[in-house]
Design a protein around this motif. Sequence first.
Motif, short mmCIF file in Angstrom:
data_model
loop_
_atom_site.label_atom_id
_atom_site.label_comp_id
_atom_site.label_asym_id
_atom_site.label_seq_id
_atom_site.Cartn_x
_atom_site.Cartn_y
_atom_site.Cartn_z
N VAL A 27 0.86 -1.14 -0.11
CA VAL A 27 -0.03 -0.03 0.02
C VAL A 27 0.96 1.16 0.04
CG1 VAL A 27 -0.31 -0.05 2.51
CG2 VAL A 27 -2.02 1.26 1.19
N GLU A 28 0.68 2.12 -1.03
CA GLU A 28 1.75 3.11 -1.24
C GLU A 28 0.95 4.17 -2.09
OE1 GLU A 28 4.60 2.08 -4.72
OE2 GLU A 28 4.47 0.42 -3.79
N TYR A 29 1.59 5.18 -2.66
CA TYR A 29 1.13 6.15 -3.43
C TYR A 29 0.38 5.85 -4.51
CZ TYR A 29 4.69 8.82 -0.82
OH TYR A 29 5.54 9.68 0.00
N SER B 203 5.93 2.96 2.84
CA SER B 203 6.86 3.77 3.16
C SER B 203 6.48 4.59 4.39
CB SER B 203 7.47 4.72 2.18
OG SER B 203 6.48 5.85 2.00
N THR B 204 7.39 5.02 5.34
CA THR B 204 7.09 5.90 6.37
C THR B 204 6.26 7.05 5.97
OG1 THR B 204 8.83 4.99 7.59
CG2 THR B 204 8.08 7.10 8.40
N ASN B 205 6.63 7.78 4.89
CA ASN B 205 6.23 9.15 4.66
C ASN B 205 4.75 8.84 4.18
OD1 ASN B 205 8.54 10.43 5.23
ND2 ASN B 205 9.20 10.56 3.05
N TRP B 206 4.52 8.28 3.25
CA TRP B 206 3.09 7.61 2.71
C TRP B 206 2.33 7.20 4.14
CZ3 TRP B 206 -0.75 3.81 2.74
CH2 TRP B 206 -1.60 4.16 2.03
N TRP B 207 2.66 6.32 4.51
CA TRP B 207 1.73 5.68 5.80
C TRP B 207 1.53 6.86 6.78
CZ3 TRP B 207 -0.21 0.99 6.40
CH2 TRP B 207 -0.91 0.72 7.66
N ASN B 208 2.53 7.64 7.31
CA ASN B 208 2.06 8.86 8.19
C ASN B 208 1.16 9.78 7.74
OD1 ASN B 208 3.94 7.18 9.84
ND2 ASN B 208 5.49 8.83 9.83
N LYS B 209 1.26 10.07 6.39
CA LYS B 209 0.33 11.03 5.93
C LYS B 209 -0.90 10.41 5.48
CE LYS B 209 -0.40 13.60 1.44
NZ LYS B 209 0.25 14.00 0.10
N CYS B 210 -1.14 9.10 4.93
CA CYS B 210 -2.52 8.62 4.61
C CYS B 210 -2.85 7.81 5.64
CB CYS B 210 -2.15 7.97 3.34
SG CYS B 210 -1.56 9.00 2.02
N VAL B 211 -2.46 7.01 6.48
CA VAL B 211 -3.10 5.93 7.41
C VAL B 211 -3.13 6.62 8.84
CG1 VAL B 211 -3.06 3.79 8.41
CG2 VAL B 211 -2.57 4.14 5.75
N GLY B 212 -1.83 6.95 9.37
CA GLY B 212 -1.66 7.43 10.66
C GLY B 212 -1.71 6.36 11.46
N GLY B 213 -1.84 6.86 12.87
CA GLY B 213 -1.69 5.93 13.79
C GLY B 213 -2.86 5.30 14.72
N SER B 214 -4.19 5.49 14.22
CA SER B 214 -5.45 5.23 15.26
C SER B 214 -5.45 3.76 15.52
CB SER B 214 -6.46 5.78 14.47
OG SER B 214 -6.64 5.03 13.18
#
Length: 263
Positions: free
Chosen positions: A152-154, A193-204
């Motif tokens: 799961v990515e850009y 990737s860390t950048n994509w995940w933090n932007k699009c999924v987050g940590g809920s």
Amino acid sequence: MRTLISIVAIVAGLSPAPASAAPLPEGSADHFAGSEILKHEGGGVPRTAQSPPTDGKVPGMDVSSHQGDVDWKFAWDKGARFSYVKATEGTHYRNPKFAQQYNGSHDVGMIRGAYHFALPDRSDGVAQANFFVDNGGVWRPDGKTLPPALDVEYNPYGESCYNLNQAAMTTWVKAFSDTVFARTKRHPVIYTSTNWWNKCVGGSVKFGANNPLWIAHYSSTLGPLPVGFDFHTIWQWQAAGVFPGDQNLFNGRFEQLQRIASS
């Protein structure tokens, strides 16, 4: 106004399917693990660059139809001991080279697994998980099969997060993961990737509690991990190199890799 199907899904506690996205461009379909990360985050480590420390780690690779018929003996002789092979994308694409790649890596002695390239705006996580499992995303506790993996990515076709907010993307990933687990009894590995995940999924949701992390970061040193993960299992550190396809390191010894493929 919400449609009747959306209301029914909400009452049932389900996430309605994403709205229909624009038709896929003609001739498109096959994206490999990291294809969009490369476009957004850089072109990878040059082949002449210093490789990451490999002590106590296992070299491996990942491939898709872009590699064609892979010379698995060559990859084995160069040191690759595991491989992830692309099986599917969305609910429309099956890798035409999957059998040669998946079976060939097994036959030469590698521990191998299959991955799915997600298109979260095309259909829901349940539909894509079922398509994946039906077309190669299997699990066998045979010591030779890695858990199924979700790439799961850009977004290859538009807005990076597929026009989904973090809550909707989290729901999509969880639905995919839960469906794969229900069918295979293994939580899928998550490639991102860390950048994509933090932007699009987050940590809920702390996916790292169940889902092993396959992190893409093209450098000789590993950067920060995505929110919700405290440990990485596989690191894709280079987009091309000694082995066909992308270069990976398993974060542990070969016996630990075998345990993942056995339990």
